[in-house]
Each structure stands twice: as C-alpha cells, then as structure tokens.
Design a protein around this motif. Structure first.
Motif, mmCIF file in Angstrom:
data_model
loop_
_atom_site.group_PDB
_atom_site.id
_atom_site.type_symbol
_atom_site.label_atom_id
_atom_site.label_comp_id
_atom_site.label_asym_id
_atom_site.label_seq_id
_atom_site.Cartn_x
_atom_site.Cartn_y
_atom_site.Cartn_z
ATOM 1 N N THR A 74 -9.439 -9.606 5.252
ATOM 2 C CA THR A 74 -7.440 -9.932 5.489
ATOM 3 C C THR A 74 -7.282 -9.241 6.595
ATOM 4 O O THR A 74 -7.748 -9.303 7.887
ATOM 5 C CB THR A 74 -6.174 -8.886 4.294
ATOM 6 N N MET A 125 -4.412 -19.792 -2.848
ATOM 7 C CA MET A 125 -2.880 -19.502 -1.844
ATOM 8 C C MET A 125 -2.494 -21.105 -1.742
ATOM 9 O O MET A 125 -1.164 -20.692 -1.929
ATOM 10 C CB MET A 125 -3.283 -18.737 -1.429
ATOM 11 N N VAL A 179 -9.712 -3.059 -5.895
ATOM 12 C CA VAL A 179 -8.663 -3.891 -5.370
ATOM 13 C C VAL A 179 -7.747 -4.753 -6.271
ATOM 14 O O VAL A 179 -6.247 -5.039 -6.019
ATOM 15 C CB VAL A 179 -8.808 -4.927 -4.194
ATOM 16 N N GLN A 193 9.165 7.346 -16.753
ATOM 17 C CA GLN A 193 8.346 6.513 -16.052
ATOM 18 C C GLN A 193 7.109 6.656 -17.358
ATOM 19 O O GLN A 193 6.456 5.193 -17.343
ATOM 20 C CB GLN A 193 8.031 5.905 -14.893
ATOM 21 N N LEU A 195 0.263 -15.222 2.966
ATOM 22 C CA LEU A 195 1.394 -15.198 2.279
ATOM 23 C C LEU A 195 1.531 -13.556 3.084
ATOM 24 O O LEU A 195 1.099 -12.964 3.191
ATOM 25 C CB LEU A 195 1.026 -14.244 0.620
ATOM 26 N N ILE A 211 -4.203 -3.325 -7.355
ATOM 27 C CA ILE A 211 -3.499 -3.343 -6.569
ATOM 28 C C ILE A 211 -2.858 -4.910 -5.913
ATOM 29 O O ILE A 211 -1.424 -4.315 -5.941
ATOM 30 C CB ILE A 211 -4.462 -2.164 -5.584
HETATM 31 C C1 LIG Z 1 -7.198 -7.173 -0.126
HETATM 32 C C2 LIG Z 1 -6.436 -7.307 -0.292
HETATM 33 C C3 LIG Z 1 -5.165 -8.300 0.168
HETATM 34 C C4 LIG Z 1 -4.043 -8.443 0.073
HETATM 35 N N1 LIG Z 1 -3.508 -9.715 -0.039
HETATM 36 C C5 LIG Z 1 -1.995 -9.755 0.342
HETATM 37 C C6 LIG Z 1 -1.562 -11.063 0.791
HETATM 38 O O1 LIG Z 1 -2.323 -12.366 1.199
HETATM 39 N N2 LIG Z 1 -0.270 -11.019 0.992
HETATM 40 C C7 LIG Z 1 0.742 -10.108 1.113
HETATM 41 O O2 LIG Z 1 1.653 -10.129 0.891
HETATM 42 N N3 LIG Z 1 0.246 -8.461 0.528
HETATM 43 C C8 LIG Z 1 -1.502 -9.441 0.480
HETATM 44 N N4 LIG Z 1 -1.470 -7.650 -0.355
HETATM 45 C C9 LIG Z 1 -0.992 -6.619 -0.248
HETATM 46 C C10 LIG Z 1 -0.481 -6.016 -1.517
HETATM 47 O O3 LIG Z 1 0.292 -6.880 -2.254
HETATM 48 C C11 LIG Z 1 0.230 -4.397 -1.518
HETATM 49 O O4 LIG Z 1 -1.023 -3.512 -1.529
HETATM 50 C C12 LIG Z 1 -0.134 -4.015 -3.312
HETATM 51 O O5 LIG Z 1 1.342 -4.490 -3.513
HETATM 52 C C13 LIG Z 1 0.789 -2.942 -3.096
HETATM 53 O O6 LIG Z 1 1.819 -2.471 -1.888
HETATM 54 P P1 LIG Z 1 0.948 -0.980 -0.722
HETATM 55 O O7 LIG Z 1 -0.584 -1.389 -0.889
HETATM 56 O O8 LIG Z 1 1.760 -0.903 -0.264
HETATM 57 O O9 LIG Z 1 1.176 0.604 -2.162
HETATM 58 P P2 LIG Z 1 2.583 1.322 -2.030
HETATM 59 O O10 LIG Z 1 3.493 0.441 -2.836
HETATM 60 O O11 LIG Z 1 2.877 1.820 -1.119
HETATM 61 O O12 LIG Z 1 2.128 2.110 -3.164
HETATM 62 C C14 LIG Z 1 1.132 3.257 -3.430
HETATM 63 C C15 LIG Z 1 0.781 3.357 -5.157
HETATM 64 O O13 LIG Z 1 2.213 4.176 -5.587
HETATM 65 C C16 LIG Z 1 2.466 3.373 -6.736
HETATM 66 N N5 LIG Z 1 4.344 2.717 -6.833
HETATM 67 C C17 LIG Z 1 4.220 2.317 -5.763
HETATM 68 N N6 LIG Z 1 5.613 2.083 -6.346
HETATM 69 C C18 LIG Z 1 6.076 2.529 -7.385
HETATM 70 C C19 LIG Z 1 7.004 2.915 -8.854
HETATM 71 N N7 LIG Z 1 8.055 2.643 -8.238
HETATM 72 N N8 LIG Z 1 6.172 3.093 -9.554
HETATM 73 C C20 LIG Z 1 5.037 3.901 -10.171
HETATM 74 N N9 LIG Z 1 4.403 3.654 -9.354
HETATM 75 C C21 LIG Z 1 4.639 2.643 -7.729
HETATM 76 C C22 LIG Z 1 1.112 2.376 -6.822
HETATM 77 O O14 LIG Z 1 1.321 1.570 -8.183
HETATM 78 C C23 LIG Z 1 0.187 2.847 -6.130
HETATM 79 O O15 LIG Z 1 -0.940 2.934 -6.989
HETATM 80 C C24 LIG Z 1 -3.176 -7.352 -0.161
HETATM 81 C C25 LIG Z 1 -3.597 -6.268 0.186
HETATM 82 C C26 LIG Z 1 -4.693 -6.509 -0.295
HETATM 83 C C27 LIG Z 1 -5.195 -4.492 -0.135
#
Ligand SMILES: Cc1cc2nc3c(=O)[nH]c(=O)nc-3n(C[C@H](O)[C@H](O)[C@H](O)COP(=O)(O)OP(=O)(O)OC[C@H]3O[C@@H](n4cnc5c(N)ncnc54)[C@H](O)[C@@H]3O)c2cc1C
Lengths: 386, 348
Positions: free
Chosen positions: A204, A87, A360, B230, A120, A363
């Motif tokens: 985290t 990072m 993860v 999609q 981040l 994700i």
């Molecule tokens: C261990 C860990 C470390 C992380 N570290 C960081 C970090 O350092 N900094 C940071 O900023 N973030 C971090 N993240 C966050 C990570 O980037 C997000 O979890 C990820 O982008 C998904 O967002 P969400 O968890 O809100 O899921 P959501 O966006 O709510 O998604 C839930 C589900 O819906 C699906 N979905 C959502 N939108 C769509 C679409 N348009 N089309 C089809 N399917 C869709 C997704 O694919 C997923 O399966 C971390 C996450 C974890 C678990």
C-alpha cells in the motif's frame, strides 16, 4: 424466498468464468504475490471487453446487482486479483450515484474500459477509525482549490489514475459537516507516493499533497457535503464489492492438500474426524457469507443501500475467515508454515499466506469494533457508546 | 431471486405471530413446565387448521409449502410455545407419503411425531421429541421405516428444556417401507424436521435479542443504562449478524425442498442446492446461533438472568434442548463431511 439465479445471471457468471479461465494464468497469480499489487490489467481489460464491467457498476442500471456479487465472488473463489478492479468499480458506483455529468462522462467511462484504477484517500496518519476527523486541507482559491496534507494506506495509489480524496474544507464546524470530497487525477503536480509494505505481501502507500491545485469541477458532491459521499462509498465497500468469500479458496486449497498428505500410519489428514468437522464448519460459514452477500446485492438491486447489512457480512465473513485460517494452520502443523513455492507447503503455500493475510481483514474497511458500534447504534438502537 | 417474504408469506407470519402473542405469553410456557405441553394451546392451534396445514390438499390438508411451515415454526420458537407443531407436521407429511394419515391426526385430535434418531433392530427409540404426548411415532428401526400407535405416556423425564421427551417402543408397529426406500423417506423427513427446527431456533434467537435489548435499556448501573456500555454493545451486536445468516440459510433449505432444487453439493465452488445437505447446514448453524444469542442475552441480564423469575432462562434452556435432542452435532458434521468431501478412506 427464492434463491434461483436468473438465466441472465448464470450467463453473466459464465462470461466472468470464461475471462478468468483465459486470463488468470499462473504468471498473473505469481505476479500479484511477488509485487504485492493485487491487480491484473489483463483481466480488467478482458472483463471490460466481455461487457462485464458496465453491468457490475452499482446504480448504472445495466445489470442486476446480483451480477456485482457474482463478479467478485467468482474472482475471489479462484484467488484472482480483485483489489484494483473492485475499488475502481466501487468509485464507479459512487460517481453514478452522486457524480456530475462530466465525471460520469470522464472517470466513469474510463473505469468501464478496465484501463483505469482509482484509489481511496480517506485514512490519514492520525485518523483511521475516526475518519471524519480527517485534516487534509482544501482551501478555495477562485475557481480552484489548493490541497495540503497526507494520506496513509492509499492502496493502489502507485498505479491508480484517480483518487477519491476526503478533505477538510471547514475546520470551524462539527467534524462531519466540514468535509468535502474530490475525485482528482493522481498525476497532478504536488502529489507524491511512497510505498508501505505489509505482512500480507500487499503493497500500500503513503501519499502526500503539497499545494496541489485542483479545479472545482473535480469536486464530487457538495462543498462541506463530503460525509454524504462517504456514506455511499462505504455502503458499497462493505458487503457487495468483494472481501466476503476468502474462506472458499482457503477451504479448497486445504482440502486438496489434506487429501494428499499422510501421517506415519498412512492415514490421510482428510480422514481425521476433527479436521473433517472443521472443514464442514468452514463450508457452512462460507455458505452463510455467500447468502449474506447475496442479500446485500439483492437490497442494492431493489433500490436500497445495504449499509448495515454490509457491515454485518463484513464482520461475519472476516471473523469466519480468521477462524478458518487458524484451524487449518494448526491442523497443517509445520507444513502450514511454509510459503508459496516451498516444497511440502500446505495448500501450496495458501495456508501460510492466509494466516498472514487474514488479520488485516478485520482492520481495513472499518474495523470489527467500528462495524459493531454501527450495528449496535443504528440497528439495535442502543445509546451512543461510552 | 427474491430474498424477502412474499405478501402471502407475510400474512402467515402475521397471523401466527398474533396467535402466539395472544395465546402463549411466557406464563403459558411456565405453566406447561415440566412436561412442556399445553393441551389447551394445542387445541386452539388445531382449530386454526395448523396440524394439517402441511399436508397436500389432495389428502385433505392445507397444501402449505415447507417455507410456510417454517414461518409458523419460527413463531413457535419466538414464543417457545409448548406445542409439538414441528414434530406433528413432519411426521404427518411422512405418513401421508404412505397414505397413513388418519382424520384424527389431520384434525390434531391425535398427535404424531418423528423419532429423529433411528433405533437398531429390536431396540427402542430413546428420548423421542414429543414422544411423551404423541400417540403415533414414526421412525427407522434398522432399515425399516416403522409406524406405531400406542398410548402416549403423558409424562417425560425431567429435562433441561422441559421437552415432552419419552422412550418409545416400535414393537407391534407397521413397516411402511424397507431398505433404500425407507432410508430415503426418513432422510427427507429428518431434513424437514431439521429445517423447521432451524426456523424455530431462529425464532428463539429473535426473542433472546428482544429480551436483551429491552433489559439493557432499562437497567441502570453507574448512573447510565447498561446498554450504553461498549462491552455490552459489542457482545449484542453479534446477534443480529448471526440472525441474518441464520434466517437466510434456514430459508434456503426450505426453498430447496419447495423448489425441488438440483442435488448439487459443490463446496469448492460454494454452490450447494441439495435439500438434505442444506437442512443439516441450517440446523447446525442455527443451533450455534441460538446457543450464542441466549448465552449473551442471559449474561447481559447479570444475576437476574440466572434467576427463575426472568424469561431469558426459559429461552436459554430450549435453545440447547431443541437442538441437542437430534444428537451430537459433531456426528452431524461428520456425516455432512461424507457428502461434501467423500467418505473416510475414499480416494479423491
Ligand atoms: C493493508 C491496508 C490497506 C488499506 N487500504 C486503505 C485504502 O485504500 N484507503 C484508505 O483510506 N484506508 C485504507 N486502509 C486504512 C484502514 O481503513 C484503517 O487502517 C482502519 O480504518 C483503522 O484505522 P487505524 O489503522 O488508524 O486504526 P485506529 O483507528 O487507530 O484503531 C486502532 C484500534 O482501536 C480500535 N478502535 C478505534 N476506535 C474505536 C472505537 N470507537 N471503539 C472501539 N474500538 C475502537 C480499532 O478497532 C482498532 O482495533 C488500509 C489499511 C490497511 C492495513
């Protein structure tokens, strides 16, 4: 195509290996799993001292981006803690591309010492995949900005010195156009950090911003131009900066174990034809992931931003890792359920760990669906999905 | 490191891409069924010098590298062209190592092929690719490398991929080499066949993707192009991902041969530069990718994909046939396992 590694690249690889041999001790390995913080100040410092870090920052022009791939590849192959340094170097690359002179002289210079980490701050409690909908507010007040809001999943936030923070500066325009990025110290008054623990041991954080006052010089990129900075950061995050060779240590751990365990008839697990076939398939996937990562590095090396290629290798390598983890944990049976330190644990506990960690990987860093959406729209040219 | 084509390679790609686009539209492929061979197309291809392209210049060939041949093979795959370019190139390169290439073979007036699956002593080579149209067949019989020239049957058993397959007898053939020499020469030839077939399967994958993309943007359901759904997009998005990896691994196998890369197979370090190993890996991977891509592309066509009228079914069948003619992929995996992890029962 020519897959030959240059003598400089081989020398670079050797210096990374030398650092890991000396500083990636069993204690460091144990500590990453007991603390959930996948970072080792000793290794980072030694990499800096060996001159490795400055060569591995994308866009700095001191080394070949192939070296960037090599650094993370070597660390991941031996399961060394890579999250913290990757990072930091990624943000180093962002600063090198779009940061001010002052940011290059301060943050980037500090990153290159190996002593400083950056987290981040993109995701929020209510926005993940739809990251451009971030609502953490930054409001201008003279020469300063006042930031209020909350970020979720701020990995390394509890040990990082800086954070790259995505904020909303204009709520009245389409969401991508009202974002501004800041690169601010984590010790400013008004920032609090709370731990979030995960199934994969990884710790985290949730971070909170309460009337945090930041001088304008901490802004990175234009006002309302945060999305452009995001694009650079994401192009580095997916593909080049690690996270694509998890299958290599998994195969290695499983192989060593499968060569030792025997069934009641005295036959090694390694001699089971199905197990052998699966191991070969994993070795092939590992090679493919490695080649796709090299190609991203090559694109970066020849002046491009491997955005789509990064999405591709991210999707490929994380799917492959999950498949490998599933196969090996099945073949290991109950021994694959035992954790690190338990006697009889398959692959010394790695088989169980990977089954817990692999979910993860599809994700974070953009989910598999989001990356496929990008590929469908931007690479295949299909209409925006409904 | 250079992970893109050179200017010369790009020229080869454009020249043969143009050739097959002009000379081999799907109507040619259809007309050549069920045998899967078009003598006119082969003659026009021969006129470009393609049959001897891969022979050393000292033997009157074009001196092309395996990488160059793979570029042509990819174009053969894109057009699913009914010509035995891959088999002929590989068989003549093998024969050349024993000084056994004739002028007719060089000019393409005669065709040679490789029996990719060895026969036991006294047995025949079964279902040899291009065996129905090649007069000259070279392959292993037990521990002997044998070449035989006999009249090509000119007809093939009806098969899934409309391939010119035939059983061929090595009886009356000439032994070129025996024992370790024979096995080693055959292993290289088979690896070349796997590499070029891998490239052809990459070509099939590319065409399947193009067909699918065209169709899903034209076809409307629920008042919108089906390509905007999609579920369709997520299925198709896997194809360019797989294509990227398939292209790279096939290119790496060809590079390993051309560069004489060291015979390293270090799986624990993910460091593999051994040609024969990479060729098998490339062949296994591209076989899966072509099968996946044609499967998804066909599915995206709905019922029309299943009809004879649409071209995707031509690709679907060849993606399977061109790969499976080499034998059960599980057996290929097990033989790779011996190289990667040591033979069954060996102690580490
Ligand atoms: C261990 C860990 C470390 C992380 N570290 C960081 C970090 O350092 N900094 C940071 O900023 N973030 C971090 N993240 C966050 C990570 O980037 C997000 O979890 C990820 O982008 C998904 O967002 P969400 O968890 O809100 O899921 P959501 O966006 O709510 O998604 C839930 C589900 O819906 C699906 N979905 C959502 N939108 C769509 C679409 N348009 N089309 C089809 N399917 C869709 C997704 O694919 C997923 O399966 C971390 C996450 C974890 C678990």
């Amino acid at each position: 195509m020519d897959f030959t590694l240059s003598p400089e690249a081989l020398e670079f690889r050797e210096s990374v290996r030398a650092v890991l041999r000396e500083h990636f001790t069993p204690e460091v390995s144990e500590r990453q799993h007991s603390s959930g913080t996948f970072n080792s100040p000793e290794i980072n410092r030694a990499l800096a001292a060996a001159g490795v870090l400055e060569r591995a920052v994308p866009g700095l022009g001191k080394g070949d981006p192939i070296e960037l791939w090599m650094l993370f590849n070597e660390m991941e192959k031996v399961s060394a803690p890579v999250d913290g340094i990757s990072m930091a170097l990624m943000i180093g690359g962002v600063v090198a591309h779009v940061g001010s002179q002052e940011q290059q002289d301060t943050v980037l210079a500090e990153i290159l010492t190996g002593e400083v980490l950056v987290s981040l701050g993109y995701s929020e409690p209510e926005t993940g995949s739809d990251v451009a909908a971030a609502s953490t507010r930054a409001v201008r007040d003279g020469d300063e900005w006042v930031i209020n809001g909350a970020k979720m999943w701020t990995t390394m936030g509890h040990v990082a010195n800086w954070i790259l923070l995505l904020t909303r500066t204009n709520p009245d325009v389409p969401k991508h156009k009202g974002l501004t990025m800041f690169l601010i110290p984590m010790d400013l008054p008004g920032i609090t950090v709370e731990p979030v623990h995960t199934m994969g041991t990884e710790r985290t954080n949730a971070t909170f911003y309460d009337d945090v006052r930041v001088p304008d010089r901490y802004r990175i990129g234009e006002v309302d131009g945060g999305w452009k900075v995001m694009a650079v950061a994401l192009a580095f995050e997916r593909g080049v900066m690690g996270g694509t060779s998890m299958g290599v240590p998994l195969l290695h751990h499983f192989h060593r174990w499968a060569a030792e365990v025997r069934d009641d008839a005295g036959r090694r697990l390694l001699d089971d034809p199905l197990v052998r076939e699966q191991m070969v398939r994993v070795a092939i996937d590992n090679e493919i992931a490695s080649l796709m990562t090299q190609r991203c590095a090559y694109i970066a090396a020849t002046g491009g931003l491997p955005g789509l290629e990064g999405s591709m290798v991210k999707v490929f390598s994380t799917d492959a890792y999950q498949k490998a983890s599933k196969w090996f944990s099945r073949s290991a049976g109950p021994a694959g359920l035992l954790q690190f330190g338990e006697s009889g644990a398959a692959g010394d506990g790695w088989v169980e760990y990977d089954a817990r960690h692999s979910p993860v990987t599809t994700i974070y860093g953009g989910t598999g669906e989001i990356n496929r959406n990008n590929i469908a729209e931007r690479h295949l040219g299909l209409p925006k999905a409904r | 490191m250079r992970l893109e084509l050179t200017d010369d390679e790009r020229t080869i790609d454009e020249v043969f891409g143009g050739f097959f686009r002009n000379e081999c539209p799907p109507s040619v492929v259809r007309t050549a069924e069920p045998l899967g061979f078009d003598p006119g197309l082969w003659a026009r291809l021969a006129a470009t010098g393609a049959p001897a392209m891969g022979l050393p210049e000292a033997s009157g060939g074009g001196g092309a590298s395996l990488t160059d041949l793979a570029i042509v093979a990819e174009q053969v795959g894109r057009a699913i062209a009914p010509v035995p370019f891959v088999e002929h190139a590989v068989a003549t390169r093998l024969l050349d190592r024993f000084g056994a290439v004739t002028d007719a073979l060089r000019d393409g007036d005669a065709i040679a092929t490789l029996a990719v699956r060895p026969a036991a002593a006294g047995a025949t080579w079964s279902l040899v690719p291009a065996g129905a149209v090649a007069g000259t067949v070279v392959g292993l019989v037990g521990d002997d490398l044998v070449v035989v020239t006999s009249p090509a049957p000119g007809a093939a058993p009806r098969n899934h991929a409309a391939m010119p397959l035939a059983d061929r007898s090595p009886a009356g053939g000439t032994v070129l080499a025996s024992g370790a020499d024979a096995l080693a020469a055959f292993a290289v030839a088979r690896a070349e066949w796997q590499t070029l077939t891998a490239a052809a399967l990459v070509g099939i994958t590319r065409s399947a993707l193009t067909l699918a993309l065209t169709y899903v943007q034209e076809r409307h359901q629920f008042d919108r192009p089906i390509g905007s759904f999609q579920a369709i997009q997520q299925q198709l998005a896997d194809i360019p991902i797989a294509l990227e990896g398939a292209t790279l691994v096939a290119a790496k196998a060809a590079w390993a041969s051309d560069a004489g890369a060291p015979s390293v197979v270090d799986v624990a370090d993910c460091d593999i530069t051994d040609f024969v190993t990479l060729a098998a890996m490339a062949f296994l991977y591209t076989s899966d990718v072509a099968a996946m891509a044609t499967d998804r592309a066909l599915h995206a066509h709905g019922g029309y994909g299943f009809s004879e009228e649409y071209d995707i079914q031509l690709y679907y069948r060849r993606a399977r046939g061109w790969a499976l003619v080499a034998g059960d992929p599980s057996l290929e995996c097990r033989s790779l396992a011996d190289t990667m992890f040591g033979p069954v029962g060996s102690e580490a």
